[in-house]
Write a protein that holds these residues in place. Structure first.
Motif, PDB file in Angstrom:
ATOM      1  N   LEU A  10      14.395  21.022 -44.280  1.00 41.37           N
ATOM      2  CA  LEU A  10      14.321  22.319 -43.622  1.00 41.37           C
ATOM      3  C   LEU A  10      13.836  23.362 -44.621  1.00 41.37           C
ATOM      4  O   LEU A  10      14.180  23.310 -45.801  1.00 41.37           O
ATOM      5  CB  LEU A  10      15.692  22.718 -43.086  1.00 41.37           C
ATOM      6  CG  LEU A  10      16.145  22.000 -41.814  1.00 41.37           C
ATOM      7  CD1 LEU A  10      17.581  22.365 -41.513  1.00 41.37           C
ATOM      8  CD2 LEU A  10      15.250  22.334 -40.633  1.00 41.37           C
ATOM      9  N   GLY A  13      15.955  29.299 -45.786  1.00 43.94           N
ATOM     10  CA  GLY A  13      16.189  30.372 -44.824  1.00 43.94           C
ATOM     11  C   GLY A  13      16.429  29.862 -43.416  1.00 43.94           C
ATOM     12  O   GLY A  13      16.868  30.611 -42.558  1.00 43.94           O
ATOM     13  N   VAL A  14      16.127  28.570 -43.169  1.00 45.67           N
ATOM     14  CA  VAL A  14      16.427  28.002 -41.849  1.00 45.67           C
ATOM     15  C   VAL A  14      17.839  27.435 -41.895  1.00 45.67           C
ATOM     16  O   VAL A  14      18.151  26.603 -42.744  1.00 45.67           O
ATOM     17  CB  VAL A  14      15.416  26.897 -41.477  1.00 45.67           C
ATOM     18  CG1 VAL A  14      15.821  26.233 -40.162  1.00 45.67           C
ATOM     19  CG2 VAL A  14      14.021  27.466 -41.361  1.00 45.67           C
ATOM     20  N   LYS A  41      15.083  14.323 -43.852  1.00 47.94           N
ATOM     21  CA  LYS A  41      14.693  13.004 -43.338  1.00 47.94           C
ATOM     22  C   LYS A  41      13.780  12.316 -44.337  1.00 47.94           C
ATOM     23  O   LYS A  41      12.995  12.976 -45.026  1.00 47.94           O
ATOM     24  CB  LYS A  41      13.909  13.146 -42.026  1.00 47.94           C
ATOM     25  CG  LYS A  41      14.697  13.705 -40.877  1.00 47.94           C
ATOM     26  CD  LYS A  41      13.822  13.716 -39.611  1.00 47.94           C
ATOM     27  CE  LYS A  41      14.565  14.410 -38.480  1.00 47.94           C
ATOM     28  NZ  LYS A  41      13.844  15.555 -37.956  1.00 47.94           N
ATOM     29  N   GLU A  64       1.584  16.843 -40.848  1.00 50.06           N
ATOM     30  CA  GLU A  64       1.220  18.066 -40.135  1.00 50.06           C
ATOM     31  C   GLU A  64       1.286  17.883 -38.625  1.00 50.06           C
ATOM     32  O   GLU A  64       1.683  18.792 -37.902  1.00 50.06           O
ATOM     33  CB  GLU A  64      -0.210  18.489 -40.521  1.00 50.06           C
ATOM     34  CG  GLU A  64      -0.346  19.004 -41.946  1.00 50.06           C
ATOM     35  CD  GLU A  64       0.215  20.414 -42.127  1.00 50.06           C
ATOM     36  OE1 GLU A  64       0.314  21.145 -41.128  1.00 50.06           O
ATOM     37  OE2 GLU A  64       0.565  20.744 -43.280  1.00 50.06           O
ATOM     38  N   ARG A  65       0.870  16.681 -38.163  1.00 51.18           N
ATOM     39  CA  ARG A  65       0.731  16.508 -36.720  1.00 51.18           C
ATOM     40  C   ARG A  65       1.962  15.921 -36.049  1.00 51.18           C
ATOM     41  O   ARG A  65       2.108  16.023 -34.837  1.00 51.18           O
ATOM     42  CB  ARG A  65      -0.494  15.659 -36.415  1.00 51.18           C
ATOM     43  CG  ARG A  65      -1.783  16.407 -36.746  1.00 51.18           C
ATOM     44  CD  ARG A  65      -3.017  15.634 -36.388  1.00 51.18           C
ATOM     45  NE  ARG A  65      -3.034  15.254 -34.983  1.00 51.18           N
ATOM     46  CZ  ARG A  65      -3.862  14.351 -34.479  1.00 51.18           C
ATOM     47  NH1 ARG A  65      -4.728  13.746 -35.257  1.00 51.18           N
ATOM     48  NH2 ARG A  65      -3.831  14.063 -33.199  1.00 51.18           N
ATOM     49  N   LEU A  66       2.845  15.264 -36.808  1.00 50.73           N
ATOM     50  CA  LEU A  66       3.994  14.657 -36.147  1.00 50.73           C
ATOM     51  C   LEU A  66       5.285  14.649 -36.968  1.00 50.73           C
ATOM     52  O   LEU A  66       6.331  15.065 -36.485  1.00 50.73           O
ATOM     53  CB  LEU A  66       3.646  13.210 -35.732  1.00 50.73           C
ATOM     54  CG  LEU A  66       4.775  12.446 -35.028  1.00 50.73           C
ATOM     55  CD1 LEU A  66       5.169  13.100 -33.713  1.00 50.73           C
ATOM     56  CD2 LEU A  66       4.375  10.988 -34.775  1.00 50.73           C
ATOM     57  N   LEU A  67       5.208  14.175 -38.214  1.00 53.30           N
ATOM     58  CA  LEU A  67       6.463  13.887 -38.934  1.00 53.30           C
ATOM     59  C   LEU A  67       7.274  15.136 -39.247  1.00 53.30           C
ATOM     60  O   LEU A  67       8.495  15.085 -39.274  1.00 53.30           O
ATOM     61  CB  LEU A  67       6.162  13.088 -40.214  1.00 53.30           C
ATOM     62  CG  LEU A  67       5.486  11.728 -39.974  1.00 53.30           C
ATOM     63  CD1 LEU A  67       5.236  11.013 -41.295  1.00 53.30           C
ATOM     64  CD2 LEU A  67       6.334  10.853 -39.061  1.00 53.30           C
ATOM     65  N   ALA A  68       6.591  16.245 -39.488  1.00 59.63           N
ATOM     66  CA  ALA A  68       7.310  17.489 -39.757  1.00 59.63           C
ATOM     67  C   ALA A  68       6.955  18.522 -38.695  1.00 59.63           C
ATOM     68  O   ALA A  68       5.833  18.525 -38.188  1.00 59.63           O
ATOM     69  CB  ALA A  68       6.948  18.022 -41.131  1.00 59.63           C
ATOM     70  N   ASN A  69       7.905  19.351 -38.360  1.00 63.19           N
ATOM     71  CA  ASN A  69       7.615  20.528 -37.541  1.00 63.19           C
ATOM     72  C   ASN A  69       7.510  21.681 -38.522  1.00 63.19           C
ATOM     73  O   ASN A  69       8.521  22.188 -39.009  1.00 63.19           O
ATOM     74  CB  ASN A  69       8.734  20.764 -36.530  1.00 63.19           C
ATOM     75  CG  ASN A  69       8.486  22.013 -35.689  1.00 63.19           C
ATOM     76  OD1 ASN A  69       7.656  22.855 -36.036  1.00 63.19           O
ATOM     77  ND2 ASN A  69       9.203  22.129 -34.595  1.00 63.19           N
ATOM     78  N   VAL A  71       7.045  24.650 -38.368  1.00 61.51           N
ATOM     79  CA  VAL A  71       7.692  25.926 -38.059  1.00 61.51           C
ATOM     80  C   VAL A  71       9.010  26.027 -38.841  1.00 61.51           C
ATOM     81  O   VAL A  71       9.394  27.092 -39.305  1.00 61.51           O
ATOM     82  CB  VAL A  71       7.977  26.050 -36.537  1.00 61.51           C
ATOM     83  CG1 VAL A  71       8.766  27.309 -36.219  1.00 61.51           C
ATOM     84  CG2 VAL A  71       6.674  26.041 -35.752  1.00 61.51           C
ATOM     85  N   ILE A  72       9.687  24.898 -38.974  1.00 64.15           N
ATOM     86  CA  ILE A  72      11.018  24.916 -39.596  1.00 64.15           C
ATOM     87  C   ILE A  72      11.147  23.983 -40.797  1.00 64.15           C
ATOM     88  O   ILE A  72      12.135  24.050 -41.519  1.00 64.15           O
ATOM     89  CB  ILE A  72      12.120  24.529 -38.564  1.00 64.15           C
ATOM     90  CG1 ILE A  72      11.716  23.269 -37.782  1.00 64.15           C
ATOM     91  CG2 ILE A  72      12.434  25.680 -37.630  1.00 64.15           C
ATOM     92  CD1 ILE A  72      12.818  22.679 -36.933  1.00 64.15           C
TER      93      ILE A  72
END
Lengths: 80, 222
Positions: A10, A13-14, A41, A64-69, A71-72
């Motif tokens: 994460l 700040g999240v 993870k 970028e496209r799946l393993l991590a979001n 935004v957070i």
């Protein structure tokens, strides 16, 4: 074959309620002095490609496209 | 109003949504499986709630990458109404059709109860059936409804009136920032919300506070 380990955590700040709960449980077990715990993870990925540069680019795109979001979450890639 | 309901493995509130749309619009929605690459010509596309792909990786993450979502994004860009409820909201965020993210509830517990919602913006196609500031009842059932956005995004969506539903009267069940329960996209035609308006549309549900959302849409798209 290339093996890689991707770590997703994460962003600073999240809020991480799961990490907070683990931190509390560690305190409950008597581990004193735990400043904070953040949960993340781990993905171990095997690629058939042996070209390191290509593998790195592919792994980055996977993050970028799946393993991590993004935004957070932040990610790091280590080719072993 | 012609509508379509998206179906993915693990979604389980599709039947409730189909029933609500059928009862209120008088027309059964078309169901569209995740592998479809084209959507029928409809006025409203709904992604219902549930646990697509078992919430693996992150809630909605895998569902958001299925072929049908590309078609949903294309329709949304053309101005077609798109609504995601619960897991559907998570999928819309993961697909990048709405800003922000939904995280694990601050309590770490699955919450299944009724909350109060404030209609924070009644000037949208989805909320026109309500009065501004109206407080309605609505059920929630989720484990990951804790809305988060970075400060810049948050102030932008607040400033643009994109927050349309807020948990009210101290009923925030998940720690969501600014009590956010539902938001719309910049174009005003994409709504994501954690609560389930489709589960409060008739006397048998114990109330009909959710009905005005669908009826408002009907007025728009009839």
């Amino acid at each position: 074959m290339i093996k890689a380990r991707i770590i997703v955590t994460l962003k600073n700040g999240v809020l991480d309620p799961q990490g907070k709960a683990i931190e509390g449980a560690l305190g409950g077990l008597g581990f004193s002095g735990v400043g904070s715990v953040r949960q993340g993870k781990v993905f171990d990925v095997e690629l058939q490609d042996s070209d390191r540069a290509k593998a790195e680019a592919a792994l980055k795109e996977m993050c970028e496209r799946l393993l991590a979001n993004t935004v957070i979450e932040d990610y790091s890639i280590a080719i072993t | 109003m012609k509508s379509a309901v998206i179906q993915l493995p693990g979604l389980n509130r599709d039947r409730d949504m189909i029933a609500a749309l059928t009862k209120i619009s008088g027309k059964a929605p078309v169901t569209v499986w995740q592998t479809e690459t084209e959507l029928p010509d409809v006025d409203l596309i709904v992604i219902p709630g549930g646990f697509s792909y078992g919430d693996y990786l992150r809630c909605g993450a895998i569902g958001a990458r299925m072929p049908v979502m590309k078609a949903v994004a294309e329709k949304a860009a053309k101005g077609v109404m798109v609504m995601g409820v619960c897991n559907g909201f998570q999928i819309l965020l993961e697909a990048g059709l709405l800003p922000g993210a939904l995280m694990r509830n601050a309590s770490l517990k699955f919450v299944c109860r009724e909350v109060k919602l404030e209609v924070a913006n009644a000037n949208t196609a989805f909320t026109r059936g309500y009065a501004p500031g109206e407080i309605i009842r609505c059920p929630v059932a989720h484990h990951d409804g804790n809305y988060f956005a970075d400060p810049g995004t948050l102030s932008r969506i607040e400033g643009e009136g994109q927050v349309v539903f807020r948990y009210a009267e101290g009923t925030n069940p998940n720690g969501s920032v600014n009590d956010i329960a539902g938001i719309i996209g910049e174009g005003g035609n994409v709504l994501g919300m954690m609560p389930h308006p489709e589960n409060l549309i008739e006397a048998a549900h114990g109330g009909s506070d959710g009905r005005a959302l669908f009826e408002g849409l009907l007025g728009k798209a009839a």
